[in-house]
Design a protein around this motif. Sequence first.
Motif, PDB file in Angstrom:
ATOM      1  N   VAL A   5       0.858  -1.172   0.000  1.00 31.10           N
ATOM      2  CA  VAL A   5       0.000   0.000   0.000  1.00 31.10           C
ATOM      3  C   VAL A   5       0.899   1.228   0.000  1.00 31.10           C
ATOM      4  CG1 VAL A   5      -1.813   1.224   1.254  1.00 31.10           C
ATOM      5  CG2 VAL A   5      -1.740  -1.265   1.321  1.00 31.10           C
ATOM      6  N   VAL A   6       0.623   2.146  -0.902  1.00 34.36           N
ATOM      7  CA  VAL A   6       1.424   3.362  -1.031  1.00 34.36           C
ATOM      8  C   VAL A   6       0.607   4.548  -0.529  1.00 34.36           C
ATOM      9  CG1 VAL A   6       2.651   4.864  -2.645  1.00 34.36           C
ATOM     10  CG2 VAL A   6       2.642   2.388  -3.002  1.00 34.36           C
ATOM     11  N   GLY A   7       1.234   5.373   0.293  1.00 38.16           N
ATOM     12  CA  GLY A   7       0.561   6.558   0.813  1.00 38.16           C
ATOM     13  C   GLY A   7       0.296   7.577  -0.277  1.00 38.16           C
ATOM     14  N   LEU A   8      -0.579   8.516   0.038  1.00 38.00           N
ATOM     15  CA  LEU A   8      -0.864   9.599  -0.894  1.00 38.00           C
ATOM     16  C   LEU A   8       0.397  10.433  -1.115  1.00 38.00           C
ATOM     17  CD1 LEU A   8      -4.260  10.940   0.478  1.00 38.00           C
ATOM     18  CD2 LEU A   8      -3.888   9.286  -1.341  1.00 38.00           C
ATOM     19  N   LEU A   9       0.552  10.920  -2.312  1.00 38.33           N
ATOM     20  CA  LEU A   9       1.678  11.793  -2.622  1.00 38.33           C
ATOM     21  C   LEU A   9       1.382  13.200  -2.122  1.00 38.33           C
ATOM     22  CD1 LEU A   9       2.532  10.648  -6.258  1.00 38.33           C
ATOM     23  CD2 LEU A   9       3.597   9.930  -4.119  1.00 38.33           C
ATOM     24  N   PRO A  10       2.423  13.984  -1.855  1.00 37.53           N
ATOM     25  CA  PRO A  10       2.188  15.351  -1.415  1.00 37.53           C
ATOM     26  C   PRO A  10       1.412  16.125  -2.472  1.00 37.53           C
ATOM     27  CG  PRO A  10       4.555  14.903  -1.628  1.00 37.53           C
ATOM     28  CD  PRO A  10       3.833  13.672  -2.021  1.00 37.53           C
ATOM     29  N   ARG A  11       0.697  17.131  -1.991  1.00 39.19           N
ATOM     30  CA  ARG A  11      -0.119  17.950  -2.887  1.00 39.19           C
ATOM     31  C   ARG A  11      -0.065  19.395  -2.412  1.00 39.19           C
ATOM     32  NH1 ARG A  11      -6.436  16.773  -4.293  1.00 39.19           N
ATOM     33  NH2 ARG A  11      -6.717  18.584  -5.637  1.00 39.19           N
ATOM     34  N   ARG A  12       0.079  20.299  -3.335  1.00 41.41           N
ATOM     35  CA  ARG A  12       0.156  21.722  -3.005  1.00 41.41           C
ATOM     36  C   ARG A  12      -1.062  22.139  -2.169  1.00 41.41           C
ATOM     37  NH1 ARG A  12      -0.398  24.495  -8.002  1.00 41.41           N
ATOM     38  NH2 ARG A  12       1.734  23.939  -8.490  1.00 41.41           N
ATOM     39  N   GLY A  13      -0.789  22.770  -1.029  1.00 34.70           N
ATOM     40  CA  GLY A  13      -1.847  23.299  -0.178  1.00 34.70           C
ATOM     41  C   GLY A  13      -2.609  22.268   0.640  1.00 34.70           C
ATOM     42  N   VAL A  21      -4.201  11.543   6.357  1.00 34.79           N
ATOM     43  CA  VAL A  21      -4.690  10.365   5.635  1.00 34.79           C
ATOM     44  C   VAL A  21      -3.608   9.293   5.586  1.00 34.79           C
ATOM     45  CG1 VAL A  21      -5.439   9.511   3.382  1.00 34.79           C
ATOM     46  CG2 VAL A  21      -6.395  11.632   4.285  1.00 34.79           C
ATOM     47  N   ASN A  22      -2.361   9.698   5.367  1.00 34.13           N
ATOM     48  CA  ASN A  22      -1.278   8.713   5.323  1.00 34.13           C
ATOM     49  C   ASN A  22      -1.093   8.008   6.660  1.00 34.13           C
ATOM     50  OD1 ASN A  22      -0.797   8.950   2.625  1.00 34.13           O
ATOM     51  ND2 ASN A  22       0.954  10.312   2.844  1.00 34.13           N
ATOM     52  N   LEU A  23      -1.325   8.695   7.759  1.00 39.32           N
ATOM     53  CA  LEU A  23      -1.263   8.029   9.067  1.00 39.32           C
ATOM     54  C   LEU A  23      -2.347   6.959   9.174  1.00 39.32           C
ATOM     55  CD1 LEU A  23      -0.557  11.004  11.510  1.00 39.32           C
ATOM     56  CD2 LEU A  23       0.986   9.129  10.914  1.00 39.32           C
ATOM     57  N   LEU A  24      -3.541   7.266   8.675  1.00 41.78           N
ATOM     58  CA  LEU A  24      -4.626   6.281   8.690  1.00 41.78           C
ATOM     59  C   LEU A  24      -4.299   5.092   7.794  1.00 41.78           C
ATOM     60  CD1 LEU A  24      -7.696   8.701   8.506  1.00 41.78           C
ATOM     61  CD2 LEU A  24      -6.923   7.392  10.499  1.00 41.78           C
ATOM     62  N   SER A  37       4.290   1.929   2.197  1.00 43.65           N
ATOM     63  CA  SER A  37       5.405   2.739   1.726  1.00 43.65           C
ATOM     64  C   SER A  37       4.937   4.176   1.530  1.00 43.65           C
ATOM     65  CB  SER A  37       5.931   2.168   0.408  1.00 43.65           C
ATOM     66  OG  SER A  37       7.049   2.886  -0.023  1.00 43.65           O
ATOM     67  N   ASP A  38       5.627   5.110   2.153  1.00 45.99           N
ATOM     68  CA  ASP A  38       5.314   6.533   1.999  1.00 45.99           C
ATOM     69  C   ASP A  38       6.378   7.154   1.103  1.00 45.99           C
ATOM     70  OD1 ASP A  38       4.450   9.120   2.150  1.00 45.99           O
ATOM     71  OD2 ASP A  38       4.835   9.358   4.290  1.00 45.99           O
ATOM     72  N   VAL A  39       6.226   6.957  -0.189  1.00 47.83           N
ATOM     73  CA  VAL A  39       7.229   7.438  -1.138  1.00 47.83           C
ATOM     74  C   VAL A  39       7.168   8.943  -1.326  1.00 47.83           C
ATOM     75  CG1 VAL A  39       7.325   5.241  -2.345  1.00 47.83           C
ATOM     76  CG2 VAL A  39       5.787   7.017  -3.178  1.00 47.83           C
ATOM     77  N   GLY A  40       6.079   9.562  -0.895  1.00 47.79           N
ATOM     78  CA  GLY A  40       5.920  11.001  -1.066  1.00 47.79           C
ATOM     79  C   GLY A  40       6.984  11.823  -0.372  1.00 47.79           C
TER      80      GLY A  40
END
Length: 74
Positions: A5-13, A21-24, A37-40
């Motif tokens: 499972v891959v975490g959400l990627l960073p997003r402006r703002g 959400v990535n912690l959840l 994996s938190d590749v962001g």
Amino acid sequence: AIIKVVGLLPRRGMKEKVEAVNLLIADMAKRNHYRYSDVGNHLLKNGEIDESNFSDGLHPNEKGYLLIAPYLLR
């Protein structure tokens, strides 16, 4: 089979929302014995989104994908 499972990627703002959400997601993955994996994190600079890795503040550009690809393959 190994489920990755891959975490959400960073997003402006959206730094705080993405982190929350990535912690959840990480917690869900741990409870279900998935590989998380938190590749962001590799797309950040000093903890903030590095715009040079994105085409529009949301979608990684070629440079961004080259940074995260090795971590997606692990």
